[in-house]
Structure formats: structure tokens, C-alpha cells
Write a protein that holds these residues in place. Structure first.
Motif, mmCIF file in Angstrom:
data_model
loop_
_atom_site.group_PDB
_atom_site.id
_atom_site.type_symbol
_atom_site.label_atom_id
_atom_site.label_comp_id
_atom_site.label_asym_id
_atom_site.label_seq_id
_atom_site.Cartn_x
_atom_site.Cartn_y
_atom_site.Cartn_z
ATOM 1 N N ARG A 263 0.838 -1.196 0.000
ATOM 2 C CA ARG A 263 0.000 0.000 0.000
ATOM 3 C C ARG A 263 0.873 1.247 0.000
ATOM 4 O O ARG A 263 2.024 1.208 0.433
ATOM 5 C CB ARG A 263 -0.926 0.017 1.226
ATOM 6 N N VAL A 267 -1.291 6.904 -4.871
ATOM 7 C CA VAL A 267 -1.276 6.011 -6.027
ATOM 8 C C VAL A 267 -1.785 6.807 -7.227
ATOM 9 O O VAL A 267 -2.899 7.337 -7.196
ATOM 10 C CB VAL A 267 -2.150 4.760 -5.808
ATOM 11 N N CYS A 269 -2.419 7.232 -11.482
ATOM 12 C CA CYS A 269 -2.628 6.507 -12.737
ATOM 13 C C CYS A 269 -3.181 7.447 -13.801
ATOM 14 O O CYS A 269 -4.125 8.207 -13.537
ATOM 15 C CB CYS A 269 -3.591 5.345 -12.535
ATOM 16 N N LEU A 301 -7.765 -0.013 -6.416
ATOM 17 C CA LEU A 301 -7.148 1.096 -5.694
ATOM 18 C C LEU A 301 -7.321 0.994 -4.185
ATOM 19 O O LEU A 301 -6.353 1.179 -3.427
ATOM 20 C CB LEU A 301 -7.730 2.425 -6.210
ATOM 21 N N LEU A 305 -4.251 1.471 -1.037
ATOM 22 C CA LEU A 305 -4.109 2.768 -0.387
ATOM 23 C C LEU A 305 -3.892 2.604 1.109
ATOM 24 O O LEU A 305 -4.602 1.834 1.769
ATOM 25 C CB LEU A 305 -5.361 3.622 -0.605
ATOM 26 N N GLU A 310 -4.445 8.870 -0.876
ATOM 27 C CA GLU A 310 -5.181 9.373 -2.035
ATOM 28 C C GLU A 310 -4.784 8.620 -3.297
ATOM 29 O O GLU A 310 -3.607 8.324 -3.519
ATOM 30 C CB GLU A 310 -4.904 10.865 -2.258
ATOM 31 N N GLY A 311 -5.767 8.352 -4.128
ATOM 32 C CA GLY A 311 -5.522 7.858 -5.472
ATOM 33 C C GLY A 311 -5.782 8.971 -6.449
ATOM 34 O O GLY A 311 -6.843 9.619 -6.398
#
Length: 379
Positions: A263, A267, A269, A301, A305, A310-311
Motif C-alpha cells: 500500500r 497512487v 494513474c 485502488l 491505499l 489518495e488515489g
């Protein structure tokens, strides 16, 4: 990618002077070897070439290299141009446009050239393509046949790699490799460079490509970044760029599909923005079949995490303006993944196509917004 070894299904055959010939077949897109092949040379007219490829006959060129390039251009001019029908639904029109692009690629991909050890194009007046072909496809150990389009693509990509691309957000040049998307649109880079970081301890960059987002995060002070990609050529490209930028100690580029183990508090993308089928290597950076990567990122996701993390999903809304995906679809996928929207930062498109009024999809492109969605895991 290498032309060696090549399975039996990737052997191309043709008849010349009443004798059967075979060679290894190379296709950057993975297309099968054509079954109907005719040997041609400088005496072939563009009209006859167009007629033959329209009938499904591949043309193995054995004339002058520059004449082959001119023939390819002449064939392209004979292909029908796309135009919107009055009152046509935008999604239907875009689907027709994509069908036309697929047909165009298929027909122009029927002009073939021989390659020999070197690697070299075995034609009169052929330029030296050895370094470009080695970078794109590896060595040629025996007679190989490829499309002229693939040869030209390898040469063009090598120029991009050699010259590099200046990235304002890094104040440095990066070098995209063959088959790895060049980050020529700065909107999404600026979003990642400016958004407030939730942590500087660790970040995951999913689908890193050239490594540009991982590099931006590292330059911003993230102590450790794990950058993933499912394509070996992308990992090699990212590693080379990160080494040149002096960031190799901070960023680990690793070959894996989507998430690394563990984790992270951040993250990131930037998936392909449009649902659709990819016809070329570079299409993979633009088209996401059935939104698989987008859905996979959202679905996985939460499990990657850290608490309070936060993603960051960086994505354009062009698909919405083209009728390929709705905002409701995206919000539902976020909800179903157990995620909540913490914030969203938007920026308007500034690329040339968004300002080109002659583009058949100008109305959609001119409204395009690129967003950085900040997502958190629901309790």
C-alpha cells in the motif's frame, strides 16, 4: 521485441519466377502474415497497387526504396477521407471514423519490404535503418519481411528517442522509446506537478510509460516511487530516463500488471482516455478496450491505499463529449469500487486538435477538460 525466434505461423510465403520462397514475418501490431502475396517493383502504378490491396493482396516490393515510399503516399491519397454526416450522432460518427482508420492501416500495411542481416532494408537506395530497427525490433537473423509502415515507424520513433522531448515540468529532456507514448500533452503533467501531495514518503505510478509522472513525483520530493508497467519496452524506457535524470535511486521501475505489492499513501494513474480497440502499439496509450485499465485501477485502488491515502486518477473527459462514456458511468465505477471523490482539479485542453475548427470532432475536442480526480477509500 525481436524477430527471432519466429513461430511457424509467422512465416510468409510467395511465388517468384515459378519458385516458392519463404521468410520470417514481422508485424509490430501482431498482425498475421498475409496469405496472398504478389512480388512488385517500380513498374506498378498507384492505381493498380490500390486495386490489389483493396482485394486483399499484399505487395512485396523489390524496386527502389524511395519509389516505395512515394507509392505508399499515392495509395494513401486514394483512400476515402472521413466526413461527418449531417445530424449524425457523435458516437456513431466516431465509430465510423475509427473503422476508417482501421481500414486505412490495414490497406497501407499491405506494402511490404524485405529485411536482411544488418539489419538493413534489402532495396536499392534504402537508407541505413540498422540502429532504428534494432531499437524497435531487435536483430534480423535471417530474411524477414515487414510492412513499409513498420519500417517508417521505427525510423520516426528512433528520431524521437535520439532528439528527446523537453518536459517543462521537469526542466529536462526525456527520450521516448519505440512503442512508448511520448507525453506531448502538457496538461496532465502540469496537474501532477501542481497538486498538493498527501505524503512524500511513497507513491505508486501505475502504467508509467516513459516514467515521466514518476520523475515529476520524485522531483517534487517523494522519497520513493514504485513505477509499474506491463510492457517491457516501457520499463526499459522509464529506467533509461530516470537514470539520465539522476532519479534512479528514488524510483523503481518494475514490470508488473497494474499494482505492485503493498500500500502507499499516494497512487497515481493516467490510463488511456478513450474506450476502444487499439490497432497499433501507440494506440495502447490512447484506447482502453472496454475501459479495462480504468476499471482495474478503480477496482484495485482501495486495496493499495494506506489509511488516509489518495488515489490520483488523471483522465480527460473527451470520451464523454464523444458519447463513448458518461460522467455517470465514471462516478458509478468509483462508487462501486468503495471510493469517494475528495477533490477534482481541472484544466482545459491546449493541444492543437482542440483548436482546429476543421477537425470533424472539433465541437467535442474544444470542450475537452483534463482532470485530476483525488480519490479516497470509503470506511
Amino acid at each position: 521485441m525481436s524477430t527471432e525466434p519466429s513461430p511457424a505461423s509467422n512465416v510468409i510465403s510467395w511465388t517468384q519466377a515459378d519458385a516458392e520462397h519463404t521468410a520470417r514475418w514481422f508485424s509490430a501490431s501482431g498482425a498475421p502474415a498475409p496469405k496472398k502475396v504478389q512480388v512488385v517493383d517500380d513498374s506498378l502504378t498507384a492505381d493498380d497497387a490500390y486495386r490489389l490491396v483493396a482485394q486483399g493482396t499484399a505487395l512485396l516490393w523489390q524496386g527502389d526504396y524511395h519509389n516505395a515510399r512515394q507509392l505508399l503516399s499515392a495509395m494513401a491519397r486514394r483512400l476515402p477521407t472521413f466526413s461527418r454526416n449531417d445530424g449524425e450522432d457523435v458516437a456513431k460518427a466516431f465509430y465510423r471514423y475509427r473503422q476508417g482508420r482501421t481500414q486505412r492501416a490495414r490497406m497501407l500495411g499491405q506494402l511490404l519490404v524485405p529485411l536482411e542481416q544488418g539489419p538493413a532494408v534489402a532495396l536499392r537506395r534504402a537508407p541505413d535503418v540498422s540502429q532504428a530497427w534494432l531499437a524497435a525490433a531487435g536483430p534480423v537473423e535471417s530474411l524477414t519481411v515487414a510492412t513499409l509502415q513498420d519500417v517508417l515507424g521505427a525510423v520516426g520513433a528512433y528520431e524521437w528517442r535520439r532528439n528527446g522531448l523537453f518536459i517543462q515540468e521537469l526542466d529536462a529532456v526525456i527520450h521516448p522509446h519505440y512503442g512508448t507514448f511520448a507525453p506531448i500533452r502538457s496538461e496532465y503533467l502540469a496537474l501532477v506537478a501542481q497538486a498538493k501531495l498527501p505524503s512524500t514518503d511513497l507513491a505508486f505510478d501505475i502504467g508509467t510509460g516513459t516514467g515521466v509522472l514518476a520523475a515529476i513525483l520524485a522531483q517534487r520530493g517523494v522519497k520513493r516511487v514504485i513505477a509499474t508497467d506491463s510492457e517491457p519496452r516501457a520499463i526499459a524506457c522509464a529506467q533509461e530516463n530516470l537514470q539520465a535524470l539522476g532519479l534512479a535511486q528514488a524510483v523503481e521501475a518494475t514490470l508488473t500488471n497494474m499494482f505492485p505489492e503493498g500500500r502507499a499513501p499516494l497512487v497515481v494513474c493516467n490510463p488511456p482516455w478513450l474506450p476502444g480497440t487499439a490497432n497499433t502499439l501507440l494506440d495502447n496509450a490512447v484506447y482502453d478496450p472496454k475501459s479495462r485499465m480504468l476499471k482495474a485501477f478503480l477496482t484495485g485502488l482501495k486495496g493499495h491505499l494506506e489509511p488516509g491515502g489518495e488515489g490520483w486518477l488523471i483522465i480527460s473527459d473527451l470520451a464523454e463529449h464523444l458519447g463513448l462514456r458518461t460522467r455517470e458511468d465514471l462516478l458509478l465505477w468509483i462508487e462501486n469500487a468503495g471510493l469517494a471523490v475528495v477533490d477534482k482539479v481541472d484544466t482545459a485542453a491546449r493541444h492543437p486538435r482542440s483548436m482546429d475548427a476543421s477537425d470533424p470532432f472539433f465541437a467535442a475536442r474544444s470542450q475537452e477538460i483534463t482532470s485530476l480526480w483525488k480519490l479516497s477509500a470509503k470506511a
